[in-house]
Write a protein that holds these residues in place. Structure first.
Motif, short mmCIF file in Angstrom:
data_model
loop_
_atom_site.label_atom_id
_atom_site.label_comp_id
_atom_site.label_asym_id
_atom_site.label_seq_id
_atom_site.Cartn_x
_atom_site.Cartn_y
_atom_site.Cartn_z
N THR A 153 1.03 -1.28 -0.06
CA THR A 153 0.30 -0.20 -0.43
C THR A 153 0.78 1.30 0.51
O THR A 153 1.84 1.11 0.42
CB THR A 153 -0.60 -0.61 1.21
OG1 THR A 153 -0.11 -0.31 2.81
CG2 THR A 153 -1.70 -0.64 1.06
N THR A 159 -3.88 4.07 -2.12
CA THR A 159 -3.41 3.40 -3.20
C THR A 159 -3.14 2.26 -2.82
O THR A 159 -2.09 1.53 -1.31
CB THR A 159 -2.57 3.96 -4.83
OG1 THR A 159 -3.17 4.80 -4.81
CG2 THR A 159 -2.13 2.97 -5.83
N TYR A 186 -9.24 0.80 -2.67
CA TYR A 186 -8.11 1.14 -1.00
C TYR A 186 -8.47 0.65 -0.17
O TYR A 186 -7.54 -0.05 0.89
CB TYR A 186 -7.09 2.04 -1.49
CG TYR A 186 -6.48 2.12 -0.26
CD1 TYR A 186 -5.40 1.52 -0.36
CD2 TYR A 186 -6.99 3.44 0.78
CE1 TYR A 186 -4.57 2.07 1.14
CE2 TYR A 186 -6.31 3.32 1.10
CZ TYR A 186 -4.92 2.57 1.44
OH TYR A 186 -4.14 2.98 2.88
#
Length: 217
Positions: A153, A159, A186
């Motif tokens: 991540t 994202t 996400y």
């Protein structure tokens, strides 16, 4: 850190290696400390051997072995420290970042799963949805598994990236296309990771099930 997906990252302009000052200086310190310790051990080999002999057991055989082995063990440990420092300088201190923002990728999951190639494609399909109700619960890891799942991540960018690879006998690695999720997807993947992938994510914790947050497919 070196991973199954270094080749994929190198070929993708979205990613770049960036040196981290703290890790770089730590690597340099390890190397310097290792060399200093090796010089000290070499110059004081006999006194260290005598010290080891005096601290040994009553058996003369044990004392003699301790005298010969202890300085060598110290040198071996020091060499390991130097090797680790070199690794940090070359690889560890240059982790992958998102090229456009400079955000460092944080590894959140690294697991080996079923050896069936079909499983790797099914796992890719499930994670590509970004919906925890589809990919979780995810099977537990297995010894000798050839399907590698890694998740990173870039939290500041909201994202996430999912890499799935089928590693045939550790010799031929086939990476499936890298999956990326932003926004609600996400957040959903982040929630599933916090909840542990092998457990189902409760609906009330799944952002994709909240009214008005589910993105269009």
């Amino acid at each position: 850190m070196s991973t199954h997906f270094d080749k994929t990252f190198r070929a993708d302009p979205r990613f770049a290696r960036k040196r981290v000052a703290g890790l770089t200086w730590f690597g340099i310190a390890l190397i310097l400390a290792g060399f200093v310790c090796i010089v000290f051990t070499a110059q004081n080999f006999i006194p260290l051997a005598e010290w080891a002999r005096e601290g040994g057991e009553d058996s003369a055989l044990v004392r003699n072995r301790m005298a010969g082995i202890t300085p060598l063990v110290m040198i071996a440990i020091e060499l390991v420290g130097i090797a680790w420092g070199v690794y940090l300088l070359i690889v560890g201190a240059r982790p992958w970042h998102v090229a456009a923002t400079g955000t460092r990728l944080r590894k959140r999951y690294y697991g080996f799963h079923l050896s069936d190639q079909t499983f790797s494609h099914e796992a890719h399909r499930r994670f590509a949805t970004g919906d925890p109700s589809v990919f979780a619960p995810f099977p537990h890891q297995v010894d000798g598994g050839q399907t590698v799942v890694m998740i990173w991540t870039a939290d500041a960018d909201q994202t996430a990236f999912v890499g799935i690879s089928w590693d045939q006998n550790r010799r031929r690695t086939h990476n499936l296309p890298l999956i990326s999720h932003t926004g609600p997807r996400y957040q959903a993947l982040d929630a599933a990771l916090r909840n542990k992938l092998y457990k189902p994510l409760p609906d009330e914790h799944n952002p994709l099930l909240r009214p008005g947050t589910r993105p269009a497919d």
